[in-house]
Design an enzyme around this catalytic site. Structure first.
Site, PDB file in Angstrom:
ATOM      1  N   TRP A 299       0.907  -1.260   0.185  1.00 27.40           N
ATOM      2  CA  TRP A 299      -0.011  -0.106   0.026  1.00 27.40           C
ATOM      3  C   TRP A 299       0.836   1.085  -0.009  1.00 27.40           C
ATOM      4  O   TRP A 299       0.741   2.344  -0.624  1.00 27.40           O
ATOM      5  CB  TRP A 299      -0.975  -0.006   1.023  1.00 27.40           C
ATOM      6  CG  TRP A 299      -2.205  -0.879   0.977  1.00 27.40           C
ATOM      7  CD1 TRP A 299      -2.525  -2.137   1.792  1.00 27.40           C
ATOM      8  CD2 TRP A 299      -3.038  -0.936  -0.099  1.00 27.40           C
ATOM      9  NE1 TRP A 299      -3.452  -2.601   1.240  1.00 27.40           N
ATOM     10  CE2 TRP A 299      -3.828  -1.919  -0.002  1.00 27.40           C
ATOM     11  CE3 TRP A 299      -3.324  -0.171  -1.101  1.00 27.40           C
ATOM     12  CZ2 TRP A 299      -4.825  -2.333  -0.796  1.00 27.40           C
ATOM     13  CZ3 TRP A 299      -4.395  -0.418  -2.069  1.00 27.40           C
ATOM     14  CH2 TRP A 299      -5.301  -1.400  -2.031  1.00 27.40           C
TER      15      TRP A 299
ATOM     16  N   ASP B 285      -1.636   7.078   6.155  1.00 31.63           N
ATOM     17  CA  ASP B 285      -2.757   6.064   5.525  1.00 31.63           C
ATOM     18  C   ASP B 285      -3.210   5.043   6.539  1.00 31.63           C
ATOM     19  O   ASP B 285      -2.470   4.089   6.993  1.00 31.63           O
ATOM     20  CB  ASP B 285      -2.351   5.390   4.172  1.00 31.63           C
ATOM     21  CG  ASP B 285      -3.220   4.358   3.859  1.00 31.63           C
ATOM     22  OD1 ASP B 285      -4.547   4.104   4.401  1.00 31.63           O
ATOM     23  OD2 ASP B 285      -3.226   3.455   2.799  1.00 31.63           O
TER      24      ASP B 285
ATOM     25  N   LYS C 155     -12.719  -1.135   5.830  1.00 32.29           N
ATOM     26  CA  LYS C 155     -12.019  -2.148   6.901  1.00 32.29           C
ATOM     27  C   LYS C 155     -12.552  -2.219   8.254  1.00 32.29           C
ATOM     28  O   LYS C 155     -12.843  -2.913   8.780  1.00 32.29           O
ATOM     29  CB  LYS C 155     -10.496  -1.833   6.616  1.00 32.29           C
ATOM     30  CG  LYS C 155      -9.912  -2.645   5.555  1.00 32.29           C
ATOM     31  CD  LYS C 155      -9.913  -1.922   4.117  1.00 32.29           C
ATOM     32  CE  LYS C 155      -9.319  -2.647   3.082  1.00 32.29           C
ATOM     33  NZ  LYS C 155      -8.074  -1.903   2.452  1.00 32.29           N
TER      34      LYS C 155
HETATM   35  C1  PLP Z   1      -7.417  -1.175   1.469  1.00 32.09           C
HETATM   36  C2  PLP Z   1      -6.487  -0.252   1.650  1.00 32.09           C
HETATM   37  C3  PLP Z   1      -5.988   0.797   0.708  1.00 32.09           C
HETATM   38  C4  PLP Z   1      -7.072   1.171  -0.663  1.00 32.09           C
HETATM   39  O1  PLP Z   1      -8.489   1.559  -0.318  1.00 32.09           O
HETATM   40  P1  PLP Z   1      -9.575   1.929  -1.293  1.00 32.09           P
HETATM   41  O2  PLP Z   1     -10.640   2.439  -0.433  1.00 32.09           O
HETATM   42  O3  PLP Z   1     -10.064   0.440  -1.925  1.00 32.09           O
HETATM   43  O4  PLP Z   1      -9.055   2.744  -2.208  1.00 32.09           O
HETATM   44  C5  PLP Z   1      -5.052   1.770   0.974  1.00 32.09           C
HETATM   45  N1  PLP Z   1      -4.194   1.448   1.948  1.00 32.09           N
HETATM   46  C6  PLP Z   1      -4.648   0.518   2.882  1.00 32.09           C
HETATM   47  C7  PLP Z   1      -3.592   0.391   3.930  1.00 32.09           C
HETATM   48  C8  PLP Z   1      -5.560  -0.467   2.512  1.00 32.09           C
HETATM   49  O5  PLP Z   1      -5.674  -1.370   3.500  1.00 32.09           O
END
Ligand code: PLP
Length: 362
Positions: free
Chosen positions: A103, A173, A197
Site C-alpha cells: 500500500w 494512511d 475495513k
Molecule cells: C484497502 C487499503 C487501501 C485502498 O483502499 P480503497 O478505499 O480501496 O482505495 C489503501 N491503503 C490501505 C492500507 C488499505 O488497507
C-alpha cells in the site's frame, strides 16, 4: 440469532451485527420520517445531524486536540494517494514515503505523478515480512511531508508508534487499522482511511486534517480534489455518500458503547493472541509470515508447509463456515483479518479449527 459466517474478509469486511440490525430497522423509516436516510436531501436537518455527529464521534474517539477538521470524501484511500501530493507537494519540495509494503508503494508511485519523491526508509526484502524501524527514517531537508502506512493490510504488519517529524507534516494512511489501538493522533497533520475495513461500508473515505495545512489548496486542482473544498463546505459541497456516513456513524457509536479505543485494543489483542498462539504453538506446522515485532492486530498472515495443505485448509475451513482466509493474490498463502467488528468467538473458532486441522494433518 442470525446465521452469521465467521467473517475474516480483508475488505470490505465484517460489520458489527448490532449495527446491521439497527440499520435494518431504520431502512424503511428513519426516525419516524417515513423514508430512509438514503431518500432525503443531504441538506436536510436529519443528514446534517449525522454529518456533524459523526465528525464529533471521530474527534472524541481519537481524542483529537483542537485545530483538526474531520472530512468525508469519496474515491477511497486510493484517491488520497493522489490528493495528498496534489494538495501538499509544492514544487521544489519532496514527498517522503516510508516504503513498508504494497500500500505504501502505491501511494509513493502515485505521488511521483505530481512531483519529487523520496524513499525515507524501506522494508528489508529478505526474510519474513517486516517494517522499517522508526529510527531508520531519514527526512530530506526539503520534505513537504512524511507519509506512513500504519498497517500493511496485505503483509500483516503494523506500526504501534509513530515518528516525531517536527515541522514536517506527518501523513498517515490508516485505512486498515484506524481505531484499532491507542496512538497519539496529534503527531499527524493528516490521516486518511477508506471506511470499508474498520469503520463501515465502502463509499466514504475519512480524512482528518489540521486546518492550517489545507487553508488554501493550489488553484489549479479540480474542485472535488481540493481539501479546502471539503473544509469550507463541511463535507457538503456536493452530495456525500449519505448511507456510508450513516453506517460509519452507527459503527462509531458501537465503538463508543463498547468502551472506546482502549477496549477495542484490548479485545483485538486478545482475539489475535488466540490465532498467533495457534501459529506459534504448532511446532512449525503453521508459520507466521511477518516478523514477530511487526505483527498486526488487524491482519494475520500465515502459511502451511505445502500448497496442497493450504488448499485443503481453505476448503475445509470454508466447509466449516470460515470466510476470507485466502491470502492476497500478491503474497499468497493465508490471511485472517480481525478488524474491530470481528467477534472474539470467530477468532476462538478459528484457533480451535487450526488446532484440529493440525491434529488431523500434522
Ligand atoms: C484497502 C487499503 C487501501 C485502498 O483502499 P480503497 O478505499 O480501496 O482505495 C489503501 N491503503 C490501505 C492500507 C488499505 O488497507
Amino acid at each position: 440469532m442470525a446465521n452469521r459466517a465467521y467473517n475474516f474478509n480483508a475488505g470490505p469486511a465484517a460489520l458489527p451485527l448490532e449495527v446491521l440490525q439497527q440499520a435494518q430497522e431504520e431502512i424503511v423509516d428513519y426516525g419516524g420520517i417515513g423514508m430512509s436516510i438514503m431518500e432525503i436531501s443531504h441538506r436536510s436537518k436529519q443528514y446534517e445531524q449525522i454529518n456533524d455527529e459523526t465528525q464529533q464521534l471521530v474527534k472524541e474517539l481519537l481524542e483529537l486536540p483542537s485545530g483538526y477538521k474531520v472530512l468525508f470524501l469519496q474515491g477511497g484511500a486510493s484517491t488520497q494517494f493522489a490528493m495528498v501530493p496534489m494538495n501538499l507537494l509544492a514544487p521544489g519540495r519532496k514527498g517522503a514515503y516510508v516504503l513498508s509494503g504494497s500500500w505504501a508503494d502505491k501511494a509513493y508511485k502515485e505521488a511521483k505523478l505530481f512531483g519529487d519523491t523520496y524513499a525515507a526508509a524501506a522494508s528489508k526484502e529478505e526474510g519474513p515480512l517486516n517494517l522499517p524501524s522508526l529510527d531508520e527514517i531519514q527526512l530530506p531537508e526539503d520534505a513537504a511531508y512524511l507519509h506512513i502506512t500504519s498497517n500493511e493490510t496485505i503483509a500483516g504488519t503494523q506500526y504501534t508508534t509513530f515518528p516525531q517529524t517536527g515541522s514536517v507534516p506527518l501523513i498517515g494512511d490508516m485505512s486498515s487499522d484506524i481505531l484499532s489501538h491507542r496512538f497519539d493522533a496529534s503527531l499527524f497533520s493528516l490521516i486518511y482511511a477508506g471506511a470499508q475495513k474498520n469503520l463501515g461500508p465502502s463509499g466514504v473515505t475519512l480524512v482528518i486534517v489540521r486546518e492550517d495545512l489545507v487553508k488554501e489548496s493550489p488553484k489549479t486542482i479540480p474542485t472535488m480534489l481540493r481539501y479546502d473544498t471539503y473544509v469550507k463546505n463541511n463535507s457538503l459541497y456536493n452530495t456525500p455518500p449519505v448511507y456510508s456516513v450513516y453506517m460509519m456513524n452507527l459503527v462509531l457509536k458501537w465503538i463508543q458503547r463498547n468502551g472506546g479505543i482502549d477496549a477495542m485494543e484490548k479485545m483485538n489483542r486478545e482475539k489475535t493472541a488466540l490465532i498467533y498462539d495457534a501459529i506459534d504453538n504448532s511446532g512449525g506446522f503453521y508459520e507466521g509470515m511477518a516478523v514477530k515485532q511487526d505483527r498486526s492486530i488487524m491482519n494475520i498472515t500465515f502459511k502451511l508447509q505445502s500448497d496442497e495443505l493450504e488448499k485443503k485448509f481453505i476448503e475445509e475451513s470454508a466447509a466449516n463456515g470460515f470466510v476470507g482466509l485466502k491470502g492476497h493474490r500478491s503474497v499468497g498463502h493465508l490471511r485472517a483479518s480481525t478488524y474491530n467488528a470481528v467477534p472474539y468467538e470467530s477468532c476462538k473458532a478459528l484457533a480451535d479449527f487450526m488446532a484440529d486441522f493440525q491434529r488431523r494433518n500434522g
